[in-house]
Motif scaffolding. Structure first.
Motif, PDB file in Angstrom:
ATOM      1  N   ALA A  18      19.051   3.967 -16.124  1.00  0.00           N
ATOM      2  CA  ALA A  18      19.823   4.749 -17.097  1.00  0.00           C
ATOM      3  C   ALA A  18      18.980   5.009 -18.344  1.00  0.00           C
ATOM      4  CB  ALA A  18      21.115   4.022 -17.462  1.00  0.00           C
ATOM      5  N   GLU A  19      18.341   3.975 -18.839  1.00  0.00           N
ATOM      6  CA  GLU A  19      17.503   4.120 -20.034  1.00  0.00           C
ATOM      7  C   GLU A  19      16.343   5.082 -19.777  1.00  0.00           C
ATOM      8  OE1 GLU A  19      16.163   3.823 -23.871  1.00  0.00           O
ATOM      9  OE2 GLU A  19      18.088   3.193 -23.035  1.00  0.00           O
ATOM     10  N   ASN A  20      15.689   4.953 -18.645  1.00  0.00           N
ATOM     11  CA  ASN A  20      14.563   5.839 -18.308  1.00  0.00           C
ATOM     12  C   ASN A  20      14.998   7.303 -18.228  1.00  0.00           C
ATOM     13  OD1 ASN A  20      12.917   3.597 -18.155  1.00  0.00           O
ATOM     14  ND2 ASN A  20      12.904   3.527 -15.918  1.00  0.00           N
ATOM     15  N   ARG A  21      16.109   7.544 -17.551  1.00  0.00           N
ATOM     16  CA  ARG A  21      16.589   8.922 -17.403  1.00  0.00           C
ATOM     17  C   ARG A  21      17.019   9.510 -18.741  1.00  0.00           C
ATOM     18  NH1 ARG A  21      19.760   9.604 -11.651  1.00  0.00           N
ATOM     19  NH2 ARG A  21      18.130   8.672 -10.362  1.00  0.00           N
ATOM     20  N   PRO A  45      25.345   7.920 -25.331  1.00  0.00           N
ATOM     21  CA  PRO A  45      24.547   8.442 -24.209  1.00  0.00           C
ATOM     22  C   PRO A  45      25.370   8.846 -22.984  1.00  0.00           C
ATOM     23  CG  PRO A  45      23.485   6.528 -25.140  1.00  0.00           C
ATOM     24  CD  PRO A  45      24.830   6.647 -25.811  1.00  0.00           C
ATOM     25  N   ASP A  46      26.515   8.207 -22.760  1.00  0.00           N
ATOM     26  CA  ASP A  46      27.304   8.590 -21.591  1.00  0.00           C
ATOM     27  C   ASP A  46      28.029   9.931 -21.784  1.00  0.00           C
ATOM     28  OD1 ASP A  46      29.147   7.574 -23.428  1.00  0.00           O
ATOM     29  OD2 ASP A  46      30.378   6.613 -21.895  1.00  0.00           O
ATOM     30  N   GLU A  47      27.891  10.543 -22.949  1.00  0.00           N
ATOM     31  CA  GLU A  47      28.479  11.862 -23.196  1.00  0.00           C
ATOM     32  C   GLU A  47      27.435  12.984 -23.158  1.00  0.00           C
ATOM     33  OE1 GLU A  47      30.856  11.922 -26.756  1.00  0.00           O
ATOM     34  OE2 GLU A  47      31.947  10.105 -26.174  1.00  0.00           O
ATOM     35  N   ASP A  71      25.391   8.087 -14.845  1.00  0.00           N
ATOM     36  CA  ASP A  71      26.704   7.811 -15.446  1.00  0.00           C
ATOM     37  C   ASP A  71      27.723   7.428 -14.377  1.00  0.00           C
ATOM     38  OD1 ASP A  71      25.723   8.326 -17.986  1.00  0.00           O
ATOM     39  OD2 ASP A  71      26.551  10.363 -18.090  1.00  0.00           O
ATOM     40  N   ALA A  72      27.677   8.097 -13.233  1.00  0.00           N
ATOM     41  CA  ALA A  72      28.592   7.765 -12.131  1.00  0.00           C
ATOM     42  C   ALA A  72      28.317   6.355 -11.611  1.00  0.00           C
ATOM     43  CB  ALA A  72      28.458   8.782 -11.002  1.00  0.00           C
ATOM     44  N   ALA A  73      27.051   6.002 -11.462  1.00  0.00           N
ATOM     45  CA  ALA A  73      26.703   4.665 -10.975  1.00  0.00           C
ATOM     46  C   ALA A  73      27.144   3.585 -11.965  1.00  0.00           C
ATOM     47  CB  ALA A  73      25.198   4.572 -10.711  1.00  0.00           C
TER      48      ALA A  73
END
Length: 123
Positions: A18-21, A45-47, A71-73
C-alpha cells in the motif's frame, strides 16, 4: 490464514505494498501537477483513488487502478476476508498473497474475470 506469524507477515507485506503504490502514485502526480499533488496529500490515502479531479488524467489511470486494488485488499483485511477469492471465496495460498498482496481472485476466477473484461469468448 493459519498462523499468527503468517498473518503478521502478510499484513506487513500488504501495508508495505500500500505504501509503495501510494508513494509511486503521489510522485507521478507531483511530476504532472504539483498543486494537485499537494491538494491530494491533504486527504486520507484511502480516498486518493476516488478523488474526482484525477479522472481527467489518462496517464494516471493504471496507477489509480492499483490504488483501488490495494484499498480493496486493506478493506478485506479489516473485514477478516483477506486471502479469500472475491468471487468464489476459495482460500488463496500464502505464496500467491506474498507474490501479490492485492490479489483478489483464485486462478479460475481470475481467468473468467479477464475474459469478461476483455470481451473474449471461447467457442
Amino acid at each position: 490464514m493459519n498462523s499468527i506469524s503468517t498473518d503478521s507477515e502478510l499484513e506487513h507485506r500488504l501495508q508495505q505494498e500500500a505504501e509503495n503504490r501510494r508513494q509511486a502514485f503521489w510522485h507521478t502526480l507531483l511530476a504532472l501537477d504539483a498543486a494537485m499533488a499537494a491538494e491530494l496529500y491533504r486527504l486520507p490515502p484511502d480516498e486518493w483513488a476516488d478523488y474526482a479531479p484525477l479522472a481527467g488524467w489518462p496517464q494516471l489511470q493504471p496507477l489509480l487502478k492499483q490504488l483501488r486494488q490495494v484499498d480493496a485488499a486493506l478493506c478485506q483485511w479489516q473485514l477478516g476476508l483477506y486471502g479469500l477469492c472475491s468471487d468464489c471465496e476459495a482460500e488463496l495460498t500464502r505464496a500467491q498473497l506474498l507474490a501479490d498482496p492485492c490479489r483478489q481472485r483464485c486462478d479460475p476466477c481470475e481467468q473468467k474475470y479477464r475474459k469478461a473484461q476483455h470481451g473474449a469468448w471461447e467457442l
